[in-house]
Structures are given as C-alpha cells and as structure tokens.
Enzyme design. Structure first.
Site, PDB file in Angstrom:
ATOM      1  CB  ILE A 156     -13.353  -7.962  15.546  1.00 14.97           C
ATOM      2  CG1 ILE A 156     -14.368  -8.652  16.470  1.00 14.97           C
ATOM      3  CG2 ILE A 156     -14.064  -7.143  14.467  1.00 14.97           C
ATOM      4  CD1 ILE A 156     -15.125  -7.724  17.381  1.00 14.97           C
TER       5      ILE A 156
ATOM      6  CG  ASP B 281     -10.188  -8.207  21.605  1.00 24.85           C
ATOM      7  OD1 ASP B 281      -9.132  -8.357  20.958  1.00 24.85           O
ATOM      8  OD2 ASP B 281     -10.406  -8.732  22.723  1.00 24.85           O
ATOM      9  CG  HIS B 282      -7.080  -6.132  15.156  1.00 22.03           C
ATOM     10  ND1 HIS B 282      -7.696  -6.978  14.256  1.00 22.03           N
ATOM     11  CD2 HIS B 282      -6.317  -5.305  14.403  1.00 22.03           C
ATOM     12  CE1 HIS B 282      -7.310  -6.683  13.030  1.00 22.03           C
ATOM     13  NE2 HIS B 282      -6.468  -5.673  13.084  1.00 22.03           N
ATOM     14  NE  ARG B 283      -7.631 -10.342  22.749  1.00 20.69           N
ATOM     15  CZ  ARG B 283      -7.926 -10.581  24.017  1.00 20.69           C
ATOM     16  NH1 ARG B 283      -7.141 -11.361  24.738  1.00 20.69           N
ATOM     17  NH2 ARG B 283      -8.989 -10.059  24.586  1.00 20.69           N
TER      18      ARG B 283
ATOM     19  N   PRO C 225      -5.859  -5.629  22.344  1.00 22.92           N
ATOM     20  CG  PRO C 225      -5.229  -7.178  20.715  1.00 22.92           C
ATOM     21  CD  PRO C 225      -5.796  -7.083  22.093  1.00 22.92           C
TER      22      PRO C 225
END
Ligand code: CAO
Length: 432
Positions: A406, A402-404, A226
């Site tokens: 950060i 990577d929004h997982r 993501p």
C-alpha cells in the site's frame, strides 16, 4: 527421609490442575530439576521438576486426575541406596571419565541423563531446590525436539490451547530464523540484560501466556512488516447526534451503540472500496491474497492484556447487530471466555482507545493483515465552518498499513474515505 512432591502454587487464582502426563515410574532415579509430571492449568501447561535427587518410591496420581495445590503427587527417597552397578555399567562409567574433555562436553546432556538414571558418580548431590517456576507449555517430545535443534522454548510462541507449543511451532520458529525473520518469536538475537539489582531493588514477574503471545505477535509484525502510519480526523458532530438518538434502542436489543460499532460498518464499506486493505502478503510467492470476506478484529482491553476477537461478515450486518455482537464479544474477552475460533480469521483490525483517552497513536498491524485503524478520543474543537468558528466534535483516526503493498497516496485516500463517511453517515445507506 522420603520427600513428598506436592503441586506448588502456580500463580494467583490457580488452585488446581490436571495431570496430562507422568514422566517417571516407581523405581526411577531422578535428578533435581528433572521433569516428573506434566500438568495443565487454565492458564498454562508445565512440567513439575523434581526438588531433589533420589529414587521415585510412590506415584499417587494418574493421567487426567485433577489435583489441588498442596496435594502430594509422588514421593521421592533421596537417601535410597543406588543398586550396585553391573560390570558393563562400571565399564561405561569408566569410559565416560576417560573421554576427552571436548567430547565429554559435546555429549554432556546425554551423559548427564544416563548418569541420572544410574547414579554412580561420587559427586556431591545438591541440596533441595524450593522454587518451582512453570516452564513453557510443551510435551516432552517437543522439548526433546527443541533440545536437538538448540531452541529455547521460552522464545517460541505456542499455537495450541493455553499457548501450548507443538512440534510444528518449534519447526516454524527455526524456519523463521533461517529465513532471517527471527521466527514467530522474532527474538532470536537477545542481548543479555544488565543486573538491574546493582542500581536498586527489583521484582521479577513471570509473563502470562496471554502476555507472551501478545509480545510474540507484535514483535513479529514490528520486525517483518514495513509500517507507515497516516493520521486524519473526522467531524462527527452530526454522527454523535444520530448515535445519541439510537443509544436506548440498541441498549434494549442488548448492545451498546458507540463509535466502534458504527466504525465496523464504515470499515466494511471502505474495505470493499479499497480491496488491498483487506489482503495479506504472500512473500514466498510474491503474491497479494485478496480476501472476499470482511471479518474485522476489534482490540479489547482486558485485565490479562490485549485480546482481539473477530466480528465476522461485518458487511452483511446492521449497525444494531454489530453493536450487540461487539458488546457480547468484549464481555466474553473480559471474562476469559473467547474461543480460539473467535479470535482468528480477521481481515482488518480496529483499535479504539478513545473510551480511555489519548490524542493519536500509531497501532501495530495485526499480521498477516495489512492494515489497522487506531481511534483516539473525540474532543470538542473550535472549527471554521463556512467562515464561522463553531464547536465541533472531532474524532482522531490513525491508519497503519503495510508499505509493501500500500502506497502513501492510497493510505490517505482510504482514511479520508472513512472520515468523509463518518461526517456524512447517510452515505452508508447508499454505498454497497
Ligand atoms: N472518543 C470518545 N468517546 C469514546 C470513544 C472515542 N473514540 N470511543 C468510545 N467512547 C465512549 C463510548 O461512547 C462510551 O461512552 P458512554 O459510556 O458514555 O456511552 C465510553 O467511551 C466507553 O466505551 P466502550 O469502551 O464501553 O465501548 P466501545 O464500543 O467504544 O469500545 C472496546 C469497545 C472493546 C473497543 C473498548 O472497550 C476497548 O477495550 N478499547 C481498548 C482497545 C485497546 O486496548 N486498544 C489498544 C490496542 S494496541 O495496544
């Protein structure tokens, strides 16, 4: 008349190849399209299919021979008479004919191959086939495995030299599909294309091995990570003066002092300050892998497509050393001389398109990394400084992460930190 099977023109600028496997022997019956010889060129490995049905009457090459385009590799006699089948073979053929339709279809391939070896069916043989397209590079055993698993090898990314596909690559691809990620290929659900020629003239071009790998890598990251992209900008007016002052010195040392080599140094410090950006996500174990080394990939534009060599241990090197190393790696990339080791093990990527142009772009993370920085073209802009409008050189920066692992706030802090360091380069001297 006996048919000469020659090494066809494979692609532009490839004039020869090396025989890595001979898949038939003298006396074998082969069907049109059946693989005869496995060849490796500097660009790809492929299996040469038979242009006709017939009997192999002569093989003129052996493994490891170097062969040139147009050279005769073997000879096939399309008119040779098939030996009279033995009684058991006749019985087996009769059984095949009498099998129920569904069963025949289920075992179609095996039967086809059996019949190819002993051509007893009175079916008309197709005429000669002219076009010979390189197949995905893989050994016969790997092809067999792919057939058994129902995998189309053109969707599998090869990890070997020249994109060669191993049994492990096929298994990884299947595992990826089972896990719902689409595998390294991430191309499990392909919708059929329309017939474009209905609307006008078209030309088809085979993707090179490099292009296929780029497509696979980016599709995988795009479908599995993501992404969020954060934009910022840095006033590099002062940095530019500093850069100009040292261009010649760096040139004498064999390097090129550009914003990219300076960014390498800045990024190394930023990664130490924000360790999550120098990590990978282990989704299977719900863990974050923090790396204590700082190897930065730099995207290089080459005539074969995008390549991403790695500058290792960036944190331990001076800007001068980084400039020399980057210039060398970019040159090697463009001359097609990078080794696989020189492209693996990176922990973060810089993609600077500013030498070409652009105002901003959203780069795709180079998985399994978790962040990538895109750099667009620095431009003179009118900026208020202490209430005064001044011409300043402004560098656009974009960070995809990577929004997982950060969050947005951390993304802003990281990029701001880089922008501020570029604005006050002396900070580098005092940072660890
Ligand atoms: N803004 C303004 N000028 C820039 C700049 C920027 N962001 N980046 C580079 N420049 C200038 C350089 O200073 C140099 O100018 P001079 O020739 O006057 O000195 C010129 O542009 C060319 O630079 P360069 O490309 O030779 O050197 P570099 O170290 O900045 O970049 C490399 C090296 C390998 C990153 C670059 O050549 C390259 O290939 N960039 C493309 C990367 C790419 O394709 N990314 C896309 C990935 S996603 O599809």
């Amino acid at each position: 008349m006996v048919e000469d099977v020659k090494l066809p023109e494979i692609s532009e600028n490839v004039e020869s190849g090396v025989v890595v496997g001979i898949l038939v022997k003298v006396g074998d019956w082969v069907r049109m399209e059946q693989s005869l010889v496995e060849l490796e060129t500097e660009k790809a490995t492929f299996e040469l299919p038979s242009p006709v049905n017939g009997k192999v009457v002569e093989i003129r090459v052996k493994e490891n021979d170097e062969v040139r385009v147009g050279q005769v590799l073997l000879k096939i006699d399309p008119e040779a008479q098939a030996a009279e089948p033995s009684a058991p073979e006749k019985a087996a053929a009769a059984e095949v004919v009498e099998q129920p339709k569904a069963e025949r279809e289920a075992g179609g391939r095996v039967q086809e191959e059996t019949l190819a070896a002993k051509p007893q069916r009175a079916e008309p043989l197709p005429k000669r086939k002219e076009a010979v397209a390189p197949a995905a590079p893989a050994a016969p055993a790997v092809r067999q495995l792919a057939r058994e698993l129902g995998v189309d090898l053109s969707h599998v990314s090869g990890s070997g030299p020249g994109g060669r596909i191993s049994a492990e690559d096929v298994k990884d691809y299947v595992k990826g599909i089972v896990a719902g990620g689409g595998g390294a290929g991430a191309a499990s659900i392909l919708k059929p294309l329309p017939d474009f020629s209905k609307w006008g003239q078209v030309e088809r071009q085979s993707m090179t091995v490099t292009r296929r790998r780029i497509a696979e890598t980016l599709s995988y990251a795009w479908s599995n990570v993501p992404h969020v992209t954060q934009h910022d900008q840095a006033d590099i007016t002062g940095l530019e003066q500093f850069r100009r002052g040292y261009v010649e010195r760096v040139q004498q040392a064999g390097g090129k002092l550009t914003v990219t080599s300076i960014l390498l140094k800045v990024v190394a410090s930023a990664l130490k300050t924000f360790p999550t950006f120098n990590a990978s996500v282990d989704a299977e174990r719900d863990e974050v892998v923090l790396k204590k080394y700082y190897h930065v990939n730099v995207a290089v534009d080459t005539d074969r497509g995008l390549l991403v060599p790695v500058v290792r241990d960036v944190d331990t090197k001076s800007i001068l050393e980084l400039s020399v190393e980057l210039a060398g790696l970019a040159e090697k990339a463009r001359a097609n001389k990078l080794t696989p080791e020189e492209m693996t093990g990176g922990t973060f990527t810089i993609s600077n398109l500013g030498g070409i142009g652009g105002t901003a772009f959203a780069p795709i993370i180079y998985w399994p990394q978790v962040a990538i920085m895109g750099v667009a073209r620095a431009r003179q802009q009118a900026v208020y400084v202490d209430g005064q409008l001044q011409p300043r050189l402004v560098l656009p920066l974009s960070l995809s992460y990577d929004h997982r692992i950060i969050d947005g706030a951390e993304g802003v802090r990281f990029l701001r930190w880089i922008a501020q360091t570029l604005e006050r380069p002396f900070l580098l001297a005092v940072q660890e």
